[in-house]
Scaffold this motif. Structure first.
Motif, PDB file in Angstrom:
ATOM      1  N   ALA A 181      -5.358  -3.693   9.937  1.00  0.00           N
ATOM      2  CA  ALA A 181      -4.674  -2.691   9.123  1.00  0.00           C
ATOM      3  C   ALA A 181      -3.226  -2.531   9.552  1.00  0.00           C
ATOM      4  N   TYR A 182      -2.362  -2.339   8.556  1.00  0.00           N
ATOM      5  CA  TYR A 182      -0.947  -2.080   8.835  1.00  0.00           C
ATOM      6  C   TYR A 182      -0.786  -0.726   9.515  1.00  0.00           C
ATOM      7  N   ASN A 183       0.155  -0.650  10.438  1.00  0.00           N
ATOM      8  CA  ASN A 183       0.434   0.571  11.207  1.00  0.00           C
ATOM      9  C   ASN A 183      -0.773   1.042  12.018  1.00  0.00           C
ATOM     10  N   ASP A 184      -1.660   0.124  12.332  1.00  0.00           N
ATOM     11  CA  ASP A 184      -2.833   0.443  13.148  1.00  0.00           C
ATOM     12  C   ASP A 184      -2.949  -0.626  14.232  1.00  0.00           C
ATOM     13  N   LEU A 185      -2.220  -0.432  15.307  1.00  0.00           N
ATOM     14  CA  LEU A 185      -2.216  -1.416  16.383  1.00  0.00           C
ATOM     15  C   LEU A 185      -3.601  -1.571  16.990  1.00  0.00           C
ATOM     16  N   GLY A 186      -4.371  -0.497  16.971  1.00  0.00           N
ATOM     17  CA  GLY A 186      -5.718  -0.552  17.514  1.00  0.00           C
ATOM     18  C   GLY A 186      -6.605  -1.532  16.771  1.00  0.00           C
ATOM     19  N   SER A 187      -6.423  -1.626  15.436  1.00  0.00           N
ATOM     20  CA  SER A 187      -7.259  -2.552  14.659  1.00  0.00           C
ATOM     21  C   SER A 187      -6.942  -3.999  15.008  1.00  0.00           C
ATOM     22  N   LEU A 188      -5.676  -4.288  15.313  1.00  0.00           N
ATOM     23  CA  LEU A 188      -5.311  -5.636  15.730  1.00  0.00           C
ATOM     24  C   LEU A 188      -5.808  -5.924  17.148  1.00  0.00           C
ATOM     25  N   ARG A 189      -5.653  -4.956  18.010  1.00  0.00           N
ATOM     26  CA  ARG A 189      -6.145  -5.132  19.385  1.00  0.00           C
ATOM     27  C   ARG A 189      -7.653  -5.373  19.387  1.00  0.00           C
ATOM     28  N   ALA A 207       7.241  -4.936   6.552  1.00  0.00           N
ATOM     29  CA  ALA A 207       7.187  -3.705   5.755  1.00  0.00           C
ATOM     30  C   ALA A 207       6.877  -4.088   4.320  1.00  0.00           C
ATOM     31  N   THR A 208       6.470  -3.103   3.536  1.00  0.00           N
ATOM     32  CA  THR A 208       6.246  -3.310   2.112  1.00  0.00           C
ATOM     33  C   THR A 208       6.953  -2.201   1.345  1.00  0.00           C
ATOM     34  N   GLU A 212       6.461   1.659   5.529  1.00  0.00           N
ATOM     35  CA  GLU A 212       7.423   1.367   6.588  1.00  0.00           C
ATOM     36  C   GLU A 212       6.694   1.373   7.930  1.00  0.00           C
ATOM     37  N   PRO A 213       7.148   0.561   8.879  1.00  0.00           N
ATOM     38  CA  PRO A 213       6.481   0.559  10.185  1.00  0.00           C
ATOM     39  C   PRO A 213       6.696   1.871  10.932  1.00  0.00           C
ATOM     40  N   GLU A 214       5.616   2.398  11.459  1.00  0.00           N
ATOM     41  CA  GLU A 214       5.734   3.588  12.293  1.00  0.00           C
ATOM     42  C   GLU A 214       6.432   3.227  13.602  1.00  0.00           C
ATOM     43  N   PRO A 215       7.077   4.202  14.262  1.00  0.00           N
ATOM     44  CA  PRO A 215       7.785   3.904  15.513  1.00  0.00           C
ATOM     45  C   PRO A 215       6.891   3.177  16.510  1.00  0.00           C
ATOM     46  N   GLY A 216       7.360   2.023  16.963  1.00  0.00           N
ATOM     47  CA  GLY A 216       6.639   1.268  17.975  1.00  0.00           C
ATOM     48  C   GLY A 216       5.610   0.294  17.455  1.00  0.00           C
TER      49      GLY A 216
END
Length: 448
Positions: A181-189, A207-208, A212-216
């Protein structure tokens, strides 16, 4: 204001569309261009364009949005690009050896891209993204691909297998593409944890239009790829030359290992590009002792017309500021449409939303749910009043007059929209609603 009714305004287009269905599967060469994406009997077949205006086979003139599926940022028939192309036509188009033009185009394209050492040119976006995937697999020795849950990356099996419209893709191939999921670093991890040492690359849009990307977040993706030994691939097909010059990686300050480009870099001419770090890209070259990658070997990848168009587009971006113009026009359009929606009491149903240079519009029913029938009604009424759009994506060629006409057309469309909310849409909608472009069955817009 014009009224191009389905029974009078699209006769030649409708006849031509029927013949297209006889000869071309789907009636178009891109699913997003299909007539199932437009109201029945109101799918213009176009014959020419200039600036932000297009003309169809019936002689109707429209202000166009989307502009060649976001590929035309400078406007149709942009004169400096056409002049450059005309100058090269008499010198030949395709040869059995590289041309000096290939070197100059590579130098021009790479100049504003720190961290990108090499480039390979091709013809469409799928060439570039699929080349990136193959490179990543060869470089890492891994098979799995982590793809961000964003709309579209390629026509090749590695991506199409993850779509609903995936007939013909082996099940084994489908299992090699993983979603996060976009803006969900946990889902990628979690994907990396679940498949340790197996993910070759992460491919995503930075981005789409609506996200927009959340900070970090992007920085976190970059760090996670480095930590887990996967390559980071940015798809810059839409963001490139539209978010900024050259693209999102410059705008957000995050460098991928590989990046894929297309659309705006040719202003409608057929060209795409794959850029990346030398040690990765050289796997497709002759300066490596490792197993070589079959990378973008294309008869027409470096024909002179598109490379010349690319260089002319780069000059236009150096001399002017098309991104700033698109942002300005997009803001004016969004302000006008949303102001009209508020005045008509429809702000909860119709809205222009997203990045100003890449706007879309929402269409919701009486319960506030996204609605294909109401989207179709809105498209229908915009077409009646001279606006052709699946989105409100602008170009630098859109003038203040174009924006004013569009706002007036949107207001007229919303007057009908409001009545349909009150009295039921059946009285106002002509024909079946539009349908998702990448659905698994031709129904509900099957052609008879």
């Amino acid at each position: 204001m014009r009224d191009l009714g389905p029974s009078t305004g699209f006769i030649q287009s409708t006849l031509l569309q029927r013949k297209l269905h006889d000869l071309v599967p789907g009636g178009a060469h891109t699913y997003a261009r299909g007539d199932d994406q437009y109201p029945e009997g109101m799918a213009p077949v176009l014959v020419r364009g200039r600036g932000a205006r297009v003309w169809d086979a019936d002689g109707n003139c429209f202000v166009e949005y989307g502009m060649g599926l976001r590929s035309v940022t400078l406007g149709h028939a942009y004169q400096p690009v056409l002049d450059a192309v005309r100058d090269v036509l008499d010198q030949g188009l395709s040869f059995s050896r590289p041309t000096e033009l290939e070197l100059r185009a590579a130098e021009d394209f790479l100049a504003p891209l720190p961290g990108a050492d090499m480039v390979k040119f091709a013809k469409n976006g799928s060439d570039a993204t699929s080349g990136a995937v193959r490179l990543a697999r060869a470089y890492t020795g891994r098979d799995l691909i982590a793809v961000c849950a964003q709309p579209f990356f390629a026509t090749e099996d590695w991506f199409v297998g993850a779509l609903e419209m995936n007939a013909g893709v082996p099940e084994s191939t489908r299992k090699q593409t993983l979603r996060f999921a976009y803006n969900d670093l946990g889902s990628l991890r979690a994907l990396f944890d679940e498949h340790p040492g197996q993910i070759a690359c992460v491919i995503m849009e930075a981005a789409t239009a609506l996200a927009e990307p959340e900070p970090g977040f992007l920085e976190g993706v970059r760090a996670l790829c480095t930590e887990r030994g996967a390559l980071l691939v940015f798809d810059e097909m839409i963001t490139g030359y539209r978010w900024a010059y050259p693209g999102a990686q410059e705008f957000y300050g995050v460098r991928p290992d590989l990046a894929c480009w297309g659309k705006a870099i040719g202003n409608g001419f057929p060209i795409s590009a794959l850029t990346g770090r030398r040690e990765v890209m050289e796997l497709g070259g002759l300066r490596t002792d490792r197993a070589r990658v079959f990378l973008l070997s294309s008869t027409h990848g470096a024909e002179t017309v598109s490379l010349t168009a690319l260089r002319a587009v780069i000059r236009a971006y150096a001399e002017h500021d098309p991104v700033a113009v698109m942002e300005e026009r997009g803001r004016a359009l969004a302000d006008g449409v949303n102001s009209a929606a508020r005045e008509l009491g429809l702000a909860d149903h119709v809205a222009a939303v997203g990045r100003p240079s890449c706007l879309i519009f929402t269409t919701k029913d009486a319960e506030g749910r996204p609605s294909q029938p109401f989207r179709t009604l809105f498209l229908q009424e915009l077409l009646r009043h001279g606006v052709l759009c699946q989105s409100f994506v602008v170009s630098a060629a859109h003038t203040p007059d174009d924006i004013e006409l569009t706002v007036e057309a949107a207001r007229a469309a919303m007057l009908v929209y409001g009545k349909a909310l009150e009295d039921g849409i059946g009285r106002f909608l002509n024909g079946a609603p539009v349908a998702p472009a990448l659905r698994s069955r031709a129904a509900p817009r099957r052609v008879r």
